[in-house]
Design an enzyme around this catalytic site. Structure first.
Site, PDB file in Angstrom:
ATOM      1  N   TYR A 141       0.820  -1.213   0.000  1.00 15.31           N
ATOM      2  CA  TYR A 141       0.000   0.000   0.000  1.00 15.31           C
ATOM      3  C   TYR A 141       0.859   1.270   0.000  1.00 15.31           C
ATOM      4  O   TYR A 141       0.375   2.353  -0.293  1.00 15.31           O
ATOM      5  CB  TYR A 141      -0.955   0.029   1.197  1.00 15.31           C
ATOM      6  CG  TYR A 141      -2.039  -1.036   1.154  1.00 15.31           C
ATOM      7  CD1 TYR A 141      -2.247  -1.795   0.014  1.00 15.31           C
ATOM      8  CD2 TYR A 141      -2.840  -1.273   2.250  1.00 15.31           C
ATOM      9  CE1 TYR A 141      -3.221  -2.781  -0.028  1.00 15.31           C
ATOM     10  CE2 TYR A 141      -3.830  -2.256   2.221  1.00 15.31           C
ATOM     11  CZ  TYR A 141      -4.008  -3.005   1.066  1.00 15.31           C
ATOM     12  OH  TYR A 141      -4.978  -3.976   1.035  1.00 15.31           O
ATOM     13  N   LYS A 191       3.278 -15.578   2.196  1.00 13.94           N
ATOM     14  CA  LYS A 191       3.155 -16.312   0.920  1.00 13.94           C
ATOM     15  C   LYS A 191       4.587 -16.633   0.488  1.00 13.94           C
ATOM     16  O   LYS A 191       5.043 -16.256  -0.604  1.00 13.94           O
ATOM     17  CB  LYS A 191       2.403 -15.417  -0.088  1.00 13.94           C
ATOM     18  CG  LYS A 191       2.020 -16.089  -1.374  1.00 13.94           C
ATOM     19  CD  LYS A 191       0.903 -17.117  -1.239  1.00 13.94           C
ATOM     20  CE  LYS A 191       0.623 -17.783  -2.572  1.00 13.94           C
ATOM     21  NZ  LYS A 191      -0.242 -18.975  -2.433  1.00 13.94           N
ATOM     22  N   ASP A 223      -3.287 -18.276   1.650  1.00 10.84           N
ATOM     23  CA  ASP A 223      -4.483 -18.916   1.086  1.00 10.84           C
ATOM     24  C   ASP A 223      -5.022 -19.979   2.037  1.00 10.84           C
ATOM     25  O   ASP A 223      -6.229 -20.093   2.264  1.00 10.84           O
ATOM     26  CB  ASP A 223      -4.195 -19.500  -0.317  1.00 10.84           C
ATOM     27  CG  ASP A 223      -2.796 -20.077  -0.457  1.00 10.84           C
ATOM     28  OD1 ASP A 223      -2.007 -19.972   0.505  1.00 10.84           O
ATOM     29  OD2 ASP A 223      -2.485 -20.646  -1.515  1.00 10.84           O
ATOM     30  N   ASP A 247      -5.315  -6.905   5.742  1.00 11.68           N
ATOM     31  CA  ASP A 247      -6.508  -6.158   5.342  1.00 11.68           C
ATOM     32  C   ASP A 247      -7.611  -7.144   4.947  1.00 11.68           C
ATOM     33  O   ASP A 247      -8.760  -7.041   5.374  1.00 11.68           O
ATOM     34  CB  ASP A 247      -6.120  -5.258   4.152  1.00 11.68           C
ATOM     35  CG  ASP A 247      -7.206  -4.263   3.802  1.00 11.68           C
ATOM     36  OD1 ASP A 247      -8.224  -4.221   4.511  1.00 11.68           O
ATOM     37  OD2 ASP A 247      -7.035  -3.533   2.805  1.00 11.68           O
ATOM     38  N   ASP A 251     -11.069  -8.695   7.439  1.00 12.37           N
ATOM     39  CA  ASP A 251     -12.491  -8.580   7.060  1.00 12.37           C
ATOM     40  C   ASP A 251     -13.157  -9.946   7.088  1.00 12.37           C
ATOM     41  O   ASP A 251     -14.335 -10.067   7.435  1.00 12.37           O
ATOM     42  CB  ASP A 251     -12.651  -7.947   5.672  1.00 12.37           C
ATOM     43  CG  ASP A 251     -12.775  -6.430   5.777  1.00 12.37           C
ATOM     44  OD1 ASP A 251     -12.324  -5.881   6.805  1.00 12.37           O
ATOM     45  OD2 ASP A 251     -13.334  -5.809   4.854  1.00 12.37           O
TER      46      ASP A 251
END
Ligand code: NAD
Length: 361
Positions: A141, A191, A223, A247, A251
């Site tokens: 980001y 990852k 994942d 992020d 959620d």
């Protein structure tokens, strides 16, 4: 204790839920004899309207002076097509950066009385109690180069995922520090089978873990973590991860608890000379234009953020757990806002704030 708090209600339901969070904070300060000094500032859409920018200098100054900042939410539909620099949400990124709050803590807890509002079966979600620790000021980001170049078929977009050892180390230490006060387990999410960035992440986490021999560490690929969160959420205590993965996963964690309106968050930086930890506290949800101004919003995420502020910035554990218990009490009473699907008439935002105060006293 002196509690110097900046309040940034922001836009939409941000103003409504913050009003109730402040009601609870005042109540706690009065009950435990703390001196509360509150200042109020502008952030987001309301700040653009009044000053032309989502994060005015005056707000930056007030945030730097306060020990902790309590925020509502930002975002107004009229800015949906504005360029990124002129959107209310830019104010969020800027204040996080200005305060240097590098660790975002999102507790995910399945309250017994709310198990039926979770999309998961009761037996899967019952007992869930984790904190997702998300790195907040680095990664893709913020990395450069970034941007869109070229035209037509040659158009190209680039974002850069970048971390330094120091950035990974400080958030990892915070995660282990928290784990020591809980069930002593950290799950680091990356990852590393594909990204060099994640390989450095894992290496640094493993090195830091040596300093915390009483805390168990395991690793999950992002994942697989997304899958385990819905298959077996009870397996998690502290979930530690980088900015973008956090992020997304937080959620997903949010829906486990039922309503997004329930979830608090804390963003923490370094210690102030006063001893308080720099902190920015806000509910996870946005400004919810669909229900704004109707006294319908669930204020428990904002009120839970007050509990987090008392605990993390000021070390007031007794006061924080009194607020937590009062939230549980308000939920168990069944007189809750519409998003929690009460059996009778839904409570208003204001009524929930009042009932939390009554449960504290
Ligand atoms: P949102 O979280 O505002 O709303 C999503 C859905 O959840 C809506 O149906 C809303 O009514 C409901 N909801 C949210 N909070 C609730 C609460 N406390 N009580 C009851 N119901 C609640 O997300 P969105 O609709 O995607 O975004 C709306 C605006 O908020 C956008 O401008 C977005 O950019 C902004 N936003 C801000 C933040 C923030 O300030 N931290 C976070 C997310 C979104």
């Amino acid at each position: 204790m002196d509690l110097h708090v900046l309040v940034l209600p922001g836009d939409g339901i941000g103003t409504e839920v913050t009003r109730e969070a402040v009601r609870v904070l005042r109540h706690v300060a009065a009950k435990w004899n703390h001196k509360l000094s509150l200042t109020e500032g502008l952030l987001g859409g309301v700040a653009i309207h009044r000053t032309g920018t989502p994060f005015p200098e005056e707000t930056a100054k007030l945030a730097a002076e306060a020990d902790a900042t309590l925020m509502g939410a930002v975002g107004l539909p009229e800015f949906d097509n504005a360029p990124p620099e002129q959107r209310p949400e830019k104010g969020l990124l800027k204040i996080r950066q200005a305060l240097g709050v590098y660790a975002n803590l999102r507790p995910v807890r399945a309250y017994k009385s709310q198990l039926d509002s979770s999309p998961l079966k009761n037996h899967l979600v019952e007992g869930t109690d984790m904190i997702i620790v998300r790195e907040l000021t680095g990664g893709i980001y913020y990395g450069i180069p970034r941007g869109i170049t070229g035209t037509g078929a040659d158009m190209r977009a680039v974002n850069t995922m970048t971390y330094t050892r120091a950035e990974i180390e400080r958030v990892t230490r915070m995660a282990f520090h928290l784990a020591k006060t809980r069930r002593k387990k950290v799950t680091s999410v990356d990852k590393s089978n594909v990204l060099e960035n994640s390989q450095l992440w894992r290496k640094v986490v493993v090195e830091v873990a040596i300093d915390y021999p009483d805390v168990a560490l395991d690793h999950l690929l992002v994942d697989n973590c997304a899958m385990q969160l819905v298959l077996n959420p009870r397996r998690f205590d502290i979930v530690l991860t980088e900015n973008m993965f956090g992020d997304i996963l937080s959620d997903e964690g949010a829906v486990l608890a039922g309503s997004i309106g329930m979830l608090p968050s804390a963003s923490i930086g370094d210690r102030r000379p006063s001893g308080a930890w720099v902190g920015l506290y806000e509910p996870v949800h946005g400004s919810a234009p669909d229900i704004a101004g109707q006294n319908k919003a669930n204020p428990l995420g904002a009120i839970g953020s007050v509990a987090a502020m008392l605990e993390y910035s000021f070390g007031l554990k007794e006061e924080a757990s009194a607020v937590e218990s009062a939230i549980e009490h308000a939920l168990a009473s069944g007189h809750v806002t519409a998003d929690l699907r009460p059996s009778g008439a839904p409570a208003t935002t204001e009524q929930v704030g009042e009932s939390v105060c009554v449960a504290i006293s």
